[in-house]
Design a protein around this motif. Structure first.
Motif, PDB file in Angstrom:
ATOM      1  N   ARG A 243       0.823  -1.205   0.000  1.00 23.33           N
ATOM      2  CA  ARG A 243       0.000   0.000   0.000  1.00 23.33           C
ATOM      3  C   ARG A 243       0.859   1.256   0.000  1.00 23.33           C
ATOM      4  O   ARG A 243       0.520   2.250  -0.637  1.00 23.33           O
ATOM      5  CB  ARG A 243      -0.923   0.034   1.225  1.00 23.33           C
ATOM      6  CG  ARG A 243      -2.098  -0.916   1.233  1.00 23.33           C
ATOM      7  CD  ARG A 243      -3.106  -0.712   0.122  1.00 23.33           C
ATOM      8  NE  ARG A 243      -3.752   0.559   0.054  1.00 23.33           N
ATOM      9  CZ  ARG A 243      -5.045   0.792   0.309  1.00 23.33           C
ATOM     10  NH1 ARG A 243      -5.815  -0.198   0.723  1.00 23.33           N
ATOM     11  NH2 ARG A 243      -5.557   1.990   0.157  1.00 23.33           N
ATOM     12  N   LEU A 244       1.962   1.224   0.744  1.00 22.11           N
ATOM     13  CA  LEU A 244       2.877   2.350   0.841  1.00 22.11           C
ATOM     14  C   LEU A 244       4.273   1.891   0.408  1.00 22.11           C
ATOM     15  O   LEU A 244       4.599   0.710   0.524  1.00 22.11           O
ATOM     16  CB  LEU A 244       2.923   2.896   2.271  1.00 22.11           C
ATOM     17  CG  LEU A 244       1.589   3.301   2.900  1.00 22.11           C
ATOM     18  CD1 LEU A 244       1.814   3.924   4.271  1.00 22.11           C
ATOM     19  CD2 LEU A 244       0.795   4.239   2.019  1.00 22.11           C
ATOM     20  N   PRO A 281       0.638   5.264  -6.275  1.00 18.05           N
ATOM     21  CA  PRO A 281      -0.422   5.491  -7.262  1.00 18.05           C
ATOM     22  C   PRO A 281      -0.524   4.335  -8.248  1.00 18.05           C
ATOM     23  O   PRO A 281       0.485   3.741  -8.650  1.00 18.05           O
ATOM     24  CB  PRO A 281       0.033   6.772  -7.969  1.00 18.05           C
ATOM     25  CG  PRO A 281       1.522   6.795  -7.796  1.00 18.05           C
ATOM     26  CD  PRO A 281       1.791   6.159  -6.463  1.00 18.05           C
ATOM     27  N   GLY A 282      -1.749   4.014  -8.626  1.00 16.67           N
ATOM     28  CA  GLY A 282      -1.960   2.961  -9.600  1.00 16.67           C
ATOM     29  C   GLY A 282      -1.522   1.591  -9.140  1.00 16.67           C
ATOM     30  O   GLY A 282      -1.174   0.730  -9.950  1.00 16.67           O
ATOM     31  N   GLY A 283      -1.510   1.366  -7.847  1.00 16.49           N
ATOM     32  CA  GLY A 283      -1.069   0.088  -7.309  1.00 16.49           C
ATOM     33  C   GLY A 283      -2.173  -0.955  -7.318  1.00 16.49           C
ATOM     34  O   GLY A 283      -3.159  -0.861  -8.046  1.00 16.49           O
ATOM     35  N   ALA A 284      -1.999  -1.958  -6.464  1.00 13.78           N
ATOM     36  CA  ALA A 284      -2.936  -3.080  -6.426  1.00 13.78           C
ATOM     37  C   ALA A 284      -4.240  -2.737  -5.727  1.00 13.78           C
ATOM     38  O   ALA A 284      -5.193  -3.513  -5.779  1.00 13.78           O
ATOM     39  CB  ALA A 284      -2.274  -4.264  -5.716  1.00 13.78           C
ATOM     40  N   ALA A 463      -1.275  -8.263   5.845  1.00 16.90           N
ATOM     41  CA  ALA A 463      -2.583  -7.749   6.233  1.00 16.90           C
ATOM     42  C   ALA A 463      -2.486  -6.436   6.994  1.00 16.90           C
ATOM     43  O   ALA A 463      -1.468  -6.109   7.598  1.00 16.90           O
ATOM     44  CB  ALA A 463      -3.309  -8.783   7.090  1.00 16.90           C
ATOM     45  N   ALA A 464      -3.591  -5.698   6.981  1.00 15.16           N
ATOM     46  CA  ALA A 464      -3.699  -4.455   7.744  1.00 15.16           C
ATOM     47  C   ALA A 464      -3.941  -4.770   9.218  1.00 15.16           C
ATOM     48  O   ALA A 464      -4.701  -5.680   9.553  1.00 15.16           O
ATOM     49  CB  ALA A 464      -4.836  -3.603   7.192  1.00 15.16           C
ATOM     50  N   ARG A 487      -5.637  -8.486   4.098  1.00 15.20           N
ATOM     51  CA  ARG A 487      -4.838  -7.628   3.237  1.00 15.20           C
ATOM     52  C   ARG A 487      -5.787  -6.728   2.448  1.00 15.20           C
ATOM     53  O   ARG A 487      -6.738  -7.203   1.824  1.00 15.20           O
ATOM     54  CB  ARG A 487      -3.998  -8.477   2.288  1.00 15.20           C
ATOM     55  CG  ARG A 487      -3.037  -7.669   1.432  1.00 15.20           C
ATOM     56  CD  ARG A 487      -2.150  -8.569   0.610  1.00 15.20           C
ATOM     57  NE  ARG A 487      -1.230  -7.786  -0.209  1.00 15.20           N
ATOM     58  CZ  ARG A 487      -0.352  -8.312  -1.066  1.00 15.20           C
ATOM     59  NH1 ARG A 487      -0.280  -9.623  -1.187  1.00 15.20           N
ATOM     60  NH2 ARG A 487       0.429  -7.539  -1.771  1.00 15.20           N
ATOM     61  N   GLY A 488      -5.552  -5.424   2.515  1.00 16.62           N
ATOM     62  CA  GLY A 488      -6.410  -4.468   1.833  1.00 16.62           C
ATOM     63  C   GLY A 488      -7.496  -3.873   2.687  1.00 16.62           C
ATOM     64  O   GLY A 488      -8.244  -3.011   2.221  1.00 16.62           O
ATOM     65  N   ASP A 489      -7.585  -4.272   3.965  1.00 16.65           N
ATOM     66  CA  ASP A 489      -8.633  -3.766   4.862  1.00 16.65           C
ATOM     67  C   ASP A 489      -8.235  -2.469   5.566  1.00 16.65           C
ATOM     68  O   ASP A 489      -8.805  -2.116   6.598  1.00 16.65           O
ATOM     69  CB  ASP A 489      -8.991  -4.815   5.917  1.00 16.65           C
ATOM     70  CG  ASP A 489     -10.042  -5.803   5.431  1.00 16.65           C
ATOM     71  OD1 ASP A 489     -10.645  -5.553   4.376  1.00 16.65           O
ATOM     72  OD2 ASP A 489     -10.252  -6.825   6.114  1.00 16.65           O
TER      73      ASP A 489
END
Length: 516
Positions: A243-244, A281-284, A463-464, A487-489
């Motif tokens: 994410r980062l 930007p434009g990531g998963a 995961a978040a 992951r992604g939460d």
């Protein structure tokens, strides 16, 4: 050697979950049980409930400071000078700074700044590069290493207008849950200076808790944002993998990326806006966007009880059960839950992967310093981990394969659940010296295993996960509550954090050592 080259197998900047595993047992291939399991919630213990602590008059988080600068009510230079004064007021007591770059900060603040945090002062953890500042990674063997460029993550903070006052303290290579490097001495917890601030982002969390800056850079490869956030009473979000920014362009990818960059903060909204400023930007993932307090109700799996031969401290038990009740009071469904996983297998794999990273770090420090791998350039704790890995290098391919497959296993835990609720650590902050890197290896391992009990599965799964400062012990030590998702939460956790912050504000609580 460049900053890009000074990376461990899995990336520096994090402390792993570890089980009750001595060096002798590790060399024999032994392991213990992952301390994440369920037990029935008990009655709330009111002794662990903090007083409601709304922000006092005059308190400003980073968002507010940036808005005041943009409105002409103050200036970047004035804010930097004020933060420098705050740092000088408390640093002798907490020892959270490795390198002061105050003159560079003054020059930066007097220049042209842009971005959502233009002019806001902060610190960069001494595991990543900030142009013109030393990057020592808590290691005596890296003395003299000065960064020629920003790391990929630091560049995002510079573009956001953040002004770094220096490098915050970390244990050597981020390899332990206390920040007591031999190169800089122990960092102390502002709530009780006889206690650790956690690790590996211990300097960052101590500086934020003491009110020196509203937020500071932190990183997490096994709990190193969440652990110090919990022990220092600040907010700490571990983002989902990718994410980062983390890995440097052109750098060889590790077999499994477990480390992430972000921050420790006082306010949730600072964490949200810092996240947005640094997003790939434009990531998963879709962009985080605007975040509002959670409105839908969740099914929360409540898993407070360690099962790996360690004991959950009574203060931590009371605190996490009280948080579970708070969630019920807010209308969430809290469900007793047992993680359906092989704890000993996971733990053995994670520790050996972590130890392999320590071995790679040792080789890199030797190459940089021109000295052999030895106590002259590396701490006994790092050397012990490296030796542990050397005894089982033939097992590494299988270990990596298992850990890569664990992400799918972890996400299966959420069938019928939205979020997991656990403690962050097995106890409030332990005493300075108990996890000193030059203490007997097995004694330190025993302490670490009792303290760090919940955080690393989320790193392996990508995961978040977040530590929320909702409780304090009867003696006044912070105790964070850990909420973890898939992951992604990240968005879901931020929404829940805003709801919890409104229900039980913490910004007004002040530690014994404070510059405010």
């Amino acid at each position: 050697m460049s900053g890009d080259e000074l990376q461990t197998l899995h990336g520096t900047g994090s402390f792993p979950f570890m089980t009750r595993l001595t060096r002798r047992a590790a060399l024999a291939g032994g392991a213990a049980t992952l301390a994440l399991a369920a037990c029935a919630p008990k009655a709330s213990d009111t002794a662990s409930k903090p007083d409601i602590a709304p922000a006092p008059p005059g308190f400003r988080d980073g968002v507010a400071i940036a808005a005041a600068i943009a409105a002409g009510e103050t200036s970047a230079l004035a804010e930097v000078e004020a933060a420098i004064a705050r740092a000088r007021a408390v640093e002798d007591q907490i020892n959270g700074i490795v390198t002061e770059t105050f003159e560079i900060a003054r020059a930066d603040a007097g220049g042209v700044l842009a971005g959502p945090f233009a002019g806001v002062p902060s610190f960069i953890k001494d595991l990543i590069d900030w142009r013109g500042a030393p990057t020592l990674r808590g290691c005596r063997g890296l003395e003299g290493h000065v960064a020629a460029t920003d790391s990929v993550f630091a560049a995002r903070w510079r573009r956001a207008g953040i002004v770094s006052l220096g490098k915050s303290a970390t244990p050597e290579a981020g390899l332990i849950s206390s920040t007591e490097p031999l190169s800089n001495g122990p960092t102390r917890n502002p709530w009780d200076v006889s206690r650790i601030p956690g690790g590996s982002s211990g300097g960052a969390a101590a500086l934020v808790a003491a009110g020196v800056v509203p937020f500071a850079h932190a990183s997490d490869g096994g709990g190193s944002i969440r652990i110090p956030a919990s022990t220092c009473g600040v907010f700490g979000m571990k983002p989902s993998r990718d994410r980062l920014p983390y890995s440097e362009p052109g750098a060889a990818a590790p077999p499994l990326q477990i480390s992430v960059n972000h921050a420790v903060t006082i306010s949730v909204r600072d964490s949200v806006e810092l996240f947005r400023a640094a997003e790939v930007p434009g990531g998963a993932y879709p962009a985080l966007g605007e975040i509002q307090p959670l409105t839908r109700r969740l099914k929360i799996g409540f898993a407070p009880e360690p099962i790996g031969g360690t004991t959950l401290h009574s203060d931590t038990r009371a605190a996490i059960e009280d948080v579970a009740q708070l969630c019920r009071d807010l209308g969430h469904t809290v469900i007793d839950y047992t993680l359906p996983m092989d704890g000993p297998k996971f733990t053995d794999a994670f520790i050996m992967y972590w130890a392999a990273g320590a071995g790679e770090f040792a080789r890199q420090v030797s190459a940089y310093s021109g000295k052999p791998v030895s106590p002259d350039i590396l701490e006994p704790w790092t050397l012990g981990l490296a030796n542990m890995a050397a005894s089982r290098m033939d097992d590494l391919p299988g270990i990596v394969g298992y850990l890569l497959a664990f992400e799918e296993e972890y996400h299966s835990f959420f069938s019928g659940l939205d979020i997991l609720l656990t403690p962050v650590t097995g106890s409030p902050a332990v005493a300075i010296g108990e996890q000193a890197p030059d203490r007997d290896f097995d004694a330190v391992m025993d302490s670490v295993l009792s303290f760090v009990a919940y955080t690393s599965p989320m790193n392996v799964a990508g995961a978040a996960s977040m530590s929320v400062p909702l409780s304090w012990s009867p003696s006044g030590l912070p105790i964070g509550a850990m909420f973890s998702g898939r992951r992604g939460d990240d968005r879901l956790l931020f929404e829940l954090a805003l709801e919890l912050e409104a229900a039980r504000p913490w910004a007004g609580r002040r530690p014994a050592v404070t510059s405010l």
